[in-house]
Design an enzyme around this catalytic site. Structure first.
Site, PDB file in Angstrom:
ATOM      1  N   ASP A   8      -4.631   7.515  -8.951  1.00  0.00           N
ATOM      2  CA  ASP A   8      -3.929   6.931  -7.808  1.00  0.00           C
ATOM      3  C   ASP A   8      -2.874   6.003  -8.401  1.00  0.00           C
ATOM      4  O   ASP A   8      -3.192   4.923  -8.895  1.00  0.00           O
ATOM      5  CB  ASP A   8      -4.935   6.156  -6.947  1.00  0.00           C
ATOM      6  CG  ASP A   8      -4.268   5.260  -5.902  1.00  0.00           C
ATOM      7  OD1 ASP A   8      -3.034   5.362  -5.703  1.00  0.00           O
ATOM      8  OD2 ASP A   8      -4.998   4.449  -5.277  1.00  0.00           O
ATOM      9  N   LYS A  70       7.217   2.178  -7.934  1.00  0.00           N
ATOM     10  CA  LYS A  70       7.003   3.303  -7.029  1.00  0.00           C
ATOM     11  C   LYS A  70       8.012   3.300  -5.877  1.00  0.00           C
ATOM     12  O   LYS A  70       8.323   4.352  -5.320  1.00  0.00           O
ATOM     13  CB  LYS A  70       5.578   3.200  -6.479  1.00  0.00           C
ATOM     14  CG  LYS A  70       5.084   4.419  -5.730  1.00  0.00           C
ATOM     15  CD  LYS A  70       3.611   4.221  -5.432  1.00  0.00           C
ATOM     16  CE  LYS A  70       3.054   5.286  -4.507  1.00  0.00           C
ATOM     17  NZ  LYS A  70       1.615   5.040  -4.262  1.00  0.00           N
ATOM     18  N   GLU A 171      -1.834  10.882  -0.682  1.00  0.00           N
ATOM     19  CA  GLU A 171      -2.862   9.841  -0.719  1.00  0.00           C
ATOM     20  C   GLU A 171      -3.856   9.941   0.442  1.00  0.00           C
ATOM     21  O   GLU A 171      -5.077   9.895   0.208  1.00  0.00           O
ATOM     22  CB  GLU A 171      -2.206   8.456  -0.760  1.00  0.00           C
ATOM     23  CG  GLU A 171      -1.604   8.159  -2.130  1.00  0.00           C
ATOM     24  CD  GLU A 171      -0.603   7.019  -2.135  1.00  0.00           C
ATOM     25  OE1 GLU A 171      -0.496   6.303  -1.116  1.00  0.00           O
ATOM     26  OE2 GLU A 171       0.077   6.848  -3.162  1.00  0.00           O
ATOM     27  N   ASP A 193      -3.861   2.701   5.518  1.00  0.00           N
ATOM     28  CA  ASP A 193      -3.816   2.310   4.097  1.00  0.00           C
ATOM     29  C   ASP A 193      -2.969   1.062   3.909  1.00  0.00           C
ATOM     30  O   ASP A 193      -1.736   1.118   3.933  1.00  0.00           O
ATOM     31  CB  ASP A 193      -3.261   3.477   3.267  1.00  0.00           C
ATOM     32  CG  ASP A 193      -3.165   3.157   1.772  1.00  0.00           C
ATOM     33  OD1 ASP A 193      -3.397   1.996   1.379  1.00  0.00           O
ATOM     34  OD2 ASP A 193      -2.840   4.079   1.000  1.00  0.00           O
TER      35      ASP A 193
HETATM   36  N1  ATP Z   1     -11.594  -8.419  -1.444  1.00  0.00           N
HETATM   37  C1  ATP Z   1     -10.333  -8.383  -1.040  1.00  0.00           C
HETATM   38  N2  ATP Z   1      -9.951  -9.011   0.088  1.00  0.00           N
HETATM   39  C2  ATP Z   1      -8.679  -9.001   0.486  1.00  0.00           C
HETATM   40  N3  ATP Z   1      -7.692  -8.390  -0.187  1.00  0.00           N
HETATM   41  C3  ATP Z   1      -8.016  -7.746  -1.303  1.00  0.00           C
HETATM   42  C4  ATP Z   1      -9.337  -7.705  -1.793  1.00  0.00           C
HETATM   43  N4  ATP Z   1      -9.331  -7.001  -2.953  1.00  0.00           N
HETATM   44  C5  ATP Z   1      -8.080  -6.613  -3.175  1.00  0.00           C
HETATM   45  N5  ATP Z   1      -7.273  -7.066  -2.188  1.00  0.00           N
HETATM   46  C6  ATP Z   1      -5.826  -6.903  -2.080  1.00  0.00           C
HETATM   47  O1  ATP Z   1      -5.492  -5.534  -2.011  1.00  0.00           O
HETATM   48  C7  ATP Z   1      -4.200  -5.350  -2.562  1.00  0.00           C
HETATM   49  C8  ATP Z   1      -4.221  -4.217  -3.543  1.00  0.00           C
HETATM   50  O2  ATP Z   1      -4.628  -3.074  -2.903  1.00  0.00           O
HETATM   51  P1  ATP Z   1      -4.573  -1.658  -3.617  1.00  0.00           P
HETATM   52  O3  ATP Z   1      -5.179  -1.784  -4.951  1.00  0.00           O
HETATM   53  O4  ATP Z   1      -5.160  -0.678  -2.687  1.00  0.00           O
HETATM   54  O5  ATP Z   1      -3.004  -1.528  -3.740  1.00  0.00           O
HETATM   55  P2  ATP Z   1      -2.079  -0.275  -4.024  1.00  0.00           P
HETATM   56  O6  ATP Z   1      -2.742   0.968  -3.609  1.00  0.00           O
HETATM   57  O7  ATP Z   1      -1.523  -0.360  -5.368  1.00  0.00           O
HETATM   58  O8  ATP Z   1      -0.894  -0.626  -3.077  1.00  0.00           O
HETATM   59  P3  ATP Z   1       0.081   0.313  -2.343  1.00  0.00           P
HETATM   60  O9  ATP Z   1      -0.705   0.903  -1.215  1.00  0.00           O
HETATM   61  O10 ATP Z   1       1.106  -0.647  -1.922  1.00  0.00           O
HETATM   62  O11 ATP Z   1       0.531   1.344  -3.304  1.00  0.00           O
HETATM   63  C9  ATP Z   1      -3.810  -6.643  -3.220  1.00  0.00           C
HETATM   64  O12 ATP Z   1      -2.904  -7.353  -2.413  1.00  0.00           O
HETATM   65  C10 ATP Z   1      -5.128  -7.390  -3.305  1.00  0.00           C
HETATM   66  O13 ATP Z   1      -4.941  -8.779  -3.256  1.00  0.00           O
HETATM   67 MG    MG Z   2      -2.676   2.617  -2.481  1.00  0.00          MG
END
Ligand code: ATP
Ligand code: MG
Lengths: 608, 346
Positions: A8, A70, A171, A193
């Site tokens: 991912d 991205k 996704e 998402d």
């Molecule tokens: N326990 C939690 N409570 C609230 N927010 C959280 C928690 N754990 C992670 N996050 C938040 O989730 C976000 C990251 O999410 P994720 O890893 O799904 O991102 P991503 O898939 O890279 O993002 P995108 O969808 O933009 O590509 C960050 O802002 C992080 O602070």
């Molecule tokens: Mg994501």
């Protein structure tokens, strides 16, 4: 059989998973984290940083830290998205040689796929360390709205990283797979998402035979967890200013700490109702003292600070339903994806909208990678019941006279597919036709996106409408479109593959691959040296700790003196090899050190 | 550089531990200013004599009139691992420091804004005057390279010394940063612009009537250049660096100052590094958040501390610190002295 990894590749975080038996598992990185920030930086010393370490210096070294690549991948320099990102980024974005986007880091310029490849390479290494062997195949996920250019650029990134991207999947599709959809029932689901930087909501129709149709997908590429962090930062900065009259934003180090603390507090508040933010010595008063920041943030305050952000995601979700022409009660399931959906307020709001609790049970920030791993295994194992069919995200067609868009393949057609239509000349004695390949939903050609164009020449002069030309569109399983035009009478044909629009030429990709490989070799060499060095040093200290005993036991004899002198010179040589960073020599000395220790042990056991 | 950082331009002498002389080699400026060619740096080459290296207490550099035996050669192999050896030597000296020296006189190596924990008496006024030091604290060395160099009369000779003409052995190894020559008048120290860390609340400074006004003036070319060279020769590398930076701020193309600045930075970096035990040391915070507050840290030290996670190495910390390596190392060395952080191997 070779294992395929599922990646991912997120805007803010990336995640890698593999199949262990029948179940997909997420592979943690060296720090033990299951997701790795998609952040790449180059330090002042020219060292490349990827992941958490890059994130920790993202603000203090903002100019040389690429974040959210991205948002730029596969886009043209002239696109509005690039302009927006330009405004929001501290790093330097410039126009590339093919109207593409390039990023400047210190003295070097990188293409966007190259930057993404550094993240993919990191994910590859994480998987390789875990599996204990090389990995070369991957399934990589992209947002459902990604067009062909963006998909191709993502594949290129994989190639540069030394990964054969055997499939790109959406996704939300991957997330649904991880939830076990596509087996048995026909369902309509909503995938909500909310990640770190982007919000996507997709409505999917999932057939019992593995057909995943994206009926609608909308979102906001500038709405995510970062905005939530931003609200907490604002709150902290404001409070501090009220108390001390100092603006913490003025100082990058303070801001970096605020950012880290804000995100930490936000995450903590998903499981507790109150947390303390404690940042000692946050800023200098200018009067030879530093001030501390200490505040308590409650979940309730966090929810108030971010209520409008959550509301906006709900609004966009409703919009997606409208586009899908579906009522709330026609949705069978909602699933939550993205780390931000761990926030209770988000879960509540989604639950409230759909009148039922959203699907849980799979970690929202891992579910996409898990789905990709499932798909990867299905592809190589050819387990037919698992074959996943993706659909075309947009209408595909050509421009006809009057700037009209003529659709050949409608949106949501499962791929692979091919369609043909007969066209004819629009002028008398027309000897050439220009085929403009486009995608989009508008009737007007100029409102759609031009994917490519080519010319078919050598038509026999004839009155208009007499010459018939067959245009064929074909899309393969990767969603790559090829278009051909054939003069029905002469059989003369011309075609293009709408692929070369990732912004990079084959040669460029080759040389970038080369660079990536060299980097990897260097890195592995450093690691190998480090391992040997650590071994050598622990053996050296062991030998050295034995000196006094050996001296006591045999120091008086010629043999003893000789042995001690030899041992000392082994230690010294090992030390020198370490200093020279000569891995081979260190390895040799490790052998010698081991022998010395055995010899010493023998001496000691006999002497006592 | 924030205004709250103070930097004593007049550091106490001989307070910090002697690094093992084996590290001398690594202390050599890696990018020595040019015209270094004729110099013989081979004094320690191939001198891998083995034997004990007694830890000798030295009273002052000028009293170093030791009969060196073979075992005293610089690259002799210590019986314990280098890190351990250094750590022990440092611990010893650290312990002595705590006993003997007023805590206020934070080693000049340290970021001067980081003074000792407030629980200790603050003797700021003592920091600037040599007389206030009383007897020099004992410092230790294991074995010394070409100690005759240390017997060279400091000021007059050294002022003519080019940094390139300096044998590393005459740099003060026992002090991370500098050693003061007793002949140096205190006024001189305050007469150049303090670019590293201006002091503004130091009572001692205020008594130095012209110090504050001079601070804002452009460096006095006439006196600062020789002073820079003097300081360099004396081993007061941060002092020399301050002047070099001052000179560079008024004329960035000043080659001489550039050479000195580079060389000083290199030596200082190496010194801090060897005090910390190397780039691969893992740093952890030993004080609880509440206790940390009692330290008198500046925001930069606070920032570095916030990056310490108990798993990252010094190297990794430097990568993400956003500061120059030298600044970051200096702060880390001070944090270590304050026992705010603990270093260990992975
Ligand atoms: N326990 C939690 N409570 C609230 N927010 C959280 C928690 N754990 C992670 N996050 C938040 O989730 C976000 C990251 O999410 P994720 O890893 O799904 O991102 P991503 O898939 O890279 O993002 P995108 O969808 O933009 O590509 C960050 O802002 C992080 O602070
Ligand atoms: Mg994501």
């Amino acid at each position: 059989m070779e294992r395929v990894i599922g990646i991912d590749l997120g805007t803010t975080n990336s995640c890698v998973a593999v199949m262990e038996g029948d179940a997909p598992v997420v592979v943690p990185n060296r720090g033990g984290y299951k997701t790795t920030p998609s952040i790449v930086a180059v330090t002042e010393a020219g060292k490349r940083l990827v992941g958490h370490i890059a994130k920790r210096q993202a603000i203090t070294n903002a100019e040389n830290t690429v974040y959210a690549a991205k948002r730029l991948i596969g886009r043209k320099w002239s696109s509005p998205q690039v302009k927006n990102t330009l405004l929001a980024s501290a790093f330097t974005i410039i126009e590339g040689p093919h109207g593409d986007v390039r990023i400047k880091l210190r003295e070097k310029t990188f293409s966007v796929p190259e930057i993404s490849s550094m993240v993919l390479q990191e994910m590859k290494v994480i998987a390789e360390d875990y599996l204990g062997g090389p990995v070369s195949k991957a399934v990589v996920t992209v947002p459902a709205y990604f067009n062909d250019n963006q998909r191709q650029a993502t594949k290129d990134a994989g190639q540069i990283a030394g990964l054969d991207v055997i499939r790109i999947i959406n996704e939300p599709t991957a997330a649904s797979l991880a939830y076990g959809f596509g087996k048995g029932f026909d369902r309509t689901i909503v995938v909500y998402d909310l990640g770190g930087g982007t919000f996507d909501v997709s409505v999917l129709e999932i057939g019992s035979h593995g057909v995943f149709k994206v009926i609608a997908t909308t979102g906001d590429t500038f709405l995510g967890g970062e905005d939530f962090d931003g609200r907490v930062i604002d709150w902290l900065v404001k409070g501090f200013h009220e108390e001390h009259g100092i603006d913490l934003r003025q100082d990058r180090m303070a801001l970096q700490r605020l950012r880290d603390a804000a995100e930490k507090a936000k995450c903590e508040l998903s499981s507790v109702v109150e947390t303390e933010i404690n940042l000692p010595f946050i800023i200098s008063t200018g009067r030879n003292e530093a001030l501390h920041l200490q505040r308590t943030l409650t979940r309730q305050v966090l929810e108030e600070l971010t209520a409008d952000l959550v509301a906006r995601t709900i609004q966009i979700t409703q919009q997606a339903l409208q586009e899908a022409k579906l009522q709330i009660d026609e949705i069978d399931e909602t699933i939550l994806v993205g780390g931000m959906t761990r926030m209770p307020a988000v879960q509540r709001s989604v639950g409230k909208l759909f009148g039922k609790d959203p699907g849980k049970g799979v970690h929202p920030d891992e579910v996409v990678a898990l789905g990709a791993a499932i798909q990867g295994a299905a592809l190589v194992e050819e387990r037919h019941e698992m074959v996943l069919l993706d659909v075309t995200p947009h209408d595909l067609g050509i421009m006809t006279v009057g700037s009209h868009f003529e659709e050949l393949i409608p949106q949501n057609t499962t791929v692979p597919t091919s369609r043909a239509k007969i066209f004819t000349t629009s002028r008398d004695n027309q000897t050439a036709v220009k085929i403009l390949v486009m995608q989009g939903e508008s009737q007007k050609a100029d409102e759609n996106e031009l994917l490519g164009e080519f010319v078919l020449t050598g038509l026999k002069p004839a009155p208009k409408g007499q010459v018939e030309i067959e245009v064929t569109f074909a899309i393969n399983t990767d969603g790559i479109v090829s278009v051909s035009a054939k003069d029905m009478e002469t059989g003369k044909a011309q075609s293009i593959q709408v692929t070369a629009t990732s912004g990079l030429t084959t040669d460029e990709i080759k040389s970038m691959m080369q660079n990536a490989q060299e980097y990897m070799v260097e890195r592995r060499t450093d690691e190998a040296f480090e391992t040997e060095r650590q071994r050598a040093e622990s053996l050296m200290s062991e030998v050295e700790s034995m000196f006094p005993i050996v001296e006591r036991v045999v120091g008086a004899s010629d043999f003893g003196r000789d042995a001690l002198a030899k041992a000392r010179s082994v230690v010294e040589r090992a030390r020198q090899a370490v200093q020279r960073k000569d891995t081979g020599a260190v390895r040799e000395q490790v052998d010698m050190l081991e022998r010395t220790i055995r010899m010493f042990r023998g001496v000691v056991s006999r002497g006592t | 550089m924030s205004a709250d950082q103070r930097h004593p331009s007049k550091p106490p002498r001989g307070r910090a531990p002697l690094d093992t002389l084996d590290k001398l080699d690594s202390l050599r400026p890696s990018s020595m200013p040019p015209e270094l060619g004729e110099l013989d740096f081979s004094w320690d080459d191939d001198m891998t004599a083995q034997g004990n290296r007694p830890i000798r207490p030295l009273l002052s550099p000028l009293e170093l009139d030791l009969d060196l035996d073979e075992g005293d050669r610089p690259t002799a192999i210590p019986e314990i691992p280098m890190e351990l050896f250094v750590a022990r030597a440092m611990a010893q000296v650290d312990a002595e420091e705590l006993e003997q020296v007023p805590p206020s006189s934070t080693p000049p190596s340290s970021n001067p804004s980081l003074t000792g924990p407030p629980t200790m008496p603050q003797g700021r006024s003592a920091a600037r005057s040599i007389e206030a030091y009383g007897p020099l604290p004992t410092f230790r060395t294991s074995n010394s390279p070409d100690l005759s160099l240390l017997r060279r009369p400091p000021a007059p000779l050294s002022s003519q010394l080019d940094p390139l003409a300096l044998d590393i052995s005459e740099m003060d190894q026992n002090h991370p940063d500098t050693y003061l020559t007793p002949t140096e008048p205190p006024e001189q120290a305050a007469s150049f612009k303090s670019t590293v860390a201006p002091t503004d609340d130091d009572p001692e400074r205020h008594t130095e009537a012209d110090a504050l006004s001079v601070i804002t003036l452009p460096p006095d070319e006439d006196s600062s250049r020789p002073t820079m060279k003097d300081r360099y020769a004396m081993g007061d590398f941060s002092g020399a660096l301050e002047i070099a930076e001052g000179l560079l701020s008024s004329d960035p193309s000043d080659l001489d100052a550039q050479r000195y600045a580079t060389s000083c930075r290199d030596v200082l970096t190496q010194m801090y590094l060897s005090r910390l035990g190397g780039l691969d040391q893992v740093i952890s915070v030993v004080l609880a958040a509440e206790e940390l507050r009692w330290l008198n840290l500046d925001h930069r030290a606070g920032f570095l501390l916030s990056l310490v996670d108990g798993v990252s190495t010094i190297e990794e910390l430097l990568d993400i610190s956003g500061m120059t390596r030298l600044d970051a190392l200096r702060i880390l060395a001070t944090l270590r002295e304050q026992r705010a952080i603990l270093l260990s191997t992975r």
